[in-house]
Design a protein around this motif. Sequence first.
Motif, PDB file in Angstrom:
ATOM      1  N   GLU A  39     -34.710  66.563  35.575  1.00  0.00           N
ATOM      2  CA  GLU A  39     -34.162  66.166  36.889  1.00  0.00           C
ATOM      3  C   GLU A  39     -33.847  67.436  37.694  1.00  0.00           C
ATOM      4  O   GLU A  39     -33.253  68.367  37.147  1.00  0.00           O
ATOM      5  CB  GLU A  39     -32.885  65.365  36.649  1.00  0.00           C
ATOM      6  CG  GLU A  39     -32.392  64.581  37.801  1.00  0.00           C
ATOM      7  CD  GLU A  39     -32.780  63.098  37.702  1.00  0.00           C
ATOM      8  OE1 GLU A  39     -33.209  62.596  38.739  1.00  0.00           O
ATOM      9  OE2 GLU A  39     -32.664  62.501  36.620  1.00  0.00           O
ATOM     10  N   LYS A  98     -38.222  65.326  40.328  1.00  0.00           N
ATOM     11  CA  LYS A  98     -38.364  65.312  38.870  1.00  0.00           C
ATOM     12  C   LYS A  98     -39.578  66.127  38.470  1.00  0.00           C
ATOM     13  O   LYS A  98     -40.620  66.046  39.133  1.00  0.00           O
ATOM     14  CB  LYS A  98     -38.573  63.875  38.379  1.00  0.00           C
ATOM     15  CG  LYS A  98     -37.382  62.975  38.583  1.00  0.00           C
ATOM     16  CD  LYS A  98     -37.659  61.583  38.014  1.00  0.00           C
ATOM     17  CE  LYS A  98     -36.402  60.741  38.019  1.00  0.00           C
ATOM     18  NZ  LYS A  98     -36.348  59.756  39.047  1.00  0.00           N
ATOM     19  N   LYS A 148     -33.455  64.995  45.633  1.00  0.00           N
ATOM     20  CA  LYS A 148     -33.660  65.021  44.189  1.00  0.00           C
ATOM     21  C   LYS A 148     -35.153  64.975  43.896  1.00  0.00           C
ATOM     22  O   LYS A 148     -35.928  64.435  44.670  1.00  0.00           O
ATOM     23  CB  LYS A 148     -32.994  63.806  43.536  1.00  0.00           C
ATOM     24  CG  LYS A 148     -31.492  63.810  43.614  1.00  0.00           C
ATOM     25  CD  LYS A 148     -30.878  63.637  42.227  1.00  0.00           C
ATOM     26  CE  LYS A 148     -29.370  63.843  42.214  1.00  0.00           C
ATOM     27  NZ  LYS A 148     -29.008  65.231  42.075  1.00  0.00           N
ATOM     28  N   SER A 198     -32.830  69.315  41.752  1.00  0.00           N
ATOM     29  CA  SER A 198     -32.374  69.090  43.122  1.00  0.00           C
ATOM     30  C   SER A 198     -32.746  70.278  43.984  1.00  0.00           C
ATOM     31  O   SER A 198     -32.937  71.381  43.473  1.00  0.00           O
ATOM     32  CB  SER A 198     -30.863  68.858  43.156  1.00  0.00           C
ATOM     33  OG  SER A 198     -30.219  70.002  42.668  1.00  0.00           O
TER      34      SER A 198
END
Length: 516
Positions: free
Chosen positions: A420, A434, A432, A422
Amino acid sequence: MMQTLEARPEARKEATERYLQKVGVKVLPTTDSAVAEAMTMYQSFSASRRRNRSSTNGLGTNEKGQLGQWGRAWEVDSFSLVSILLLLCFAPFLVFYFVMTCDQYQCSLMDPLMEVYTGKTTPLDIWNQAASFSWTAAKIYAIWVSFQVVLYMCLPDLCHYFLPGYVGGAQEGARTPAGIINKYEVNGLQSWLITHVIWFANAYYFKWFSPTIIFDHWIPLLWCTNILGYAVSVFAFVKGYLFPTNAKDCKFTGNIFYDFMMGIEFNPRIGKWFDFKLFFNGRPGIIAWTLINLSYAAKQQELYGYVTNSMILVNVLQGIYVVDFFWNEAWYLKTIDICHDHFGWYLGWGDCVWLPFLYTLQGLYLVYNPVQLSTANAIGVLLLGLAGYYIFRMTNHQKDLFRRTDGNCKIWGRKPAYIECSYSSGDGAKHKSKLMISGFWGVARHFNYTGDLMGSLSYCLTCGFNHLLPYFYIIYMTVLLVHRCIRDEHRCSSKYGKDWKRYTDAVPCRLIPGIF
Ligand code: NDP
């Protein structure tokens, strides 16, 4: 102010805290390492703010500092500057040299040099013997580019209505550093199909022009493509200063050579839909790629009365690559070319000249040096090409699927693992993202490039080992993709910070597991 801060740690800490509040970080650092990390962020923010103070695109220094975090370089080092000047001065001559050696020396790169060295000829003689600009070639090229503009602008995509699985029509690109999401009309497959139907209808039925037309005007066409390539690059450069499509997505380094080469505007457009990047990257050059190869095959037929298996392999393998590009044009909107590169000479001239002339060198070589491969060699080359294509396509597909479904998909039969992350866009908003660590993305960080390189090598191998010229492509692609890999990782590292570090710890190799 900066000197005072550097000299006084307390003042630096306070400034850091102010900065964190300003960029919207709610939790203030409490541990020493978190403070150190935040200070590093503050320093890099301040440094980019100082660097950009002299820029002229009308943005506040604050905004530019943040945009600079994950866009193309804001500061030009001397190595980049020298490379750019060399490319600007010599790339057009390099392309001319390759095409000329085929025309006059059967594709030997050394023979012209040796003849000049031994005094048998002079560079001026070679230049004078080469075909020059011709109005016939200019007409052919003008018709070609205008036809592609019409297909791009006037024919909304119909293919997605009847081709199952194909994504076409109005599609969204990725978020730009300024936070904008552009819309595109994805109709490349339709343009490619219409163009090729007309090509074959002409070759087998109408016979308006010879299928060898491209080969027959190859050097005069080189002149025309250069004229368009330079015109487009200069226009994009001036447009970036005078009437940019989106000022917040412009980038000025203060070095005009760098800005001319790497581009100022991110997504220059005329009107709502004529997008320079998508058109020049994806239309006249790439659609021409398969036609150029067909023209070479037709020339072999005309000269020798047959087409070699190597020529068929080049046509088939490169044809798969081109059709794949158009079938996945919506995916292409999410690649580095569209998402991160600004539009300058690198893309404008590169798409008009470099791509059609140097990506098709194998076919050109085979016209002058027809190679008939043994069945075993032909099968070996085919398998390498198909394996490379499979890795290239599946790796790209896995990332596309993963990003489209936000990780709610299956990769190799399982729910994918990811990190994850940001990041902030230039408007200060937090986002955000991934990074997947499953499937091919868990094997290496750019396994799609590895597959691409395998495919590129297979094209070169069709030409045997008598000359270096056909191997230019794999050398060039290796340099391009390794450089792109490093450039992309630098950008991702600026964009994701410590999250990128977690990703590189999880997937340590770039291209070849255990080696690089
Ligand atoms: P990628 O498709 O590899 O895109 C890189 C971007 O993907 C990164 O900037 C990052 O963007 C995101 N990303 C990186 N790692 C991950 C991950 N683990 N999970 C999810 N997203 C990730 O690069 P390109 O656009 O350069 O290449 C696309 C294809 O085009 C390649 O197969 C390449 O071989 C081919 N190509 C061919 C060329 C040719 O001339 N023939 C030239 C250039 C490319 P984000 O900021 O969104 O996180």
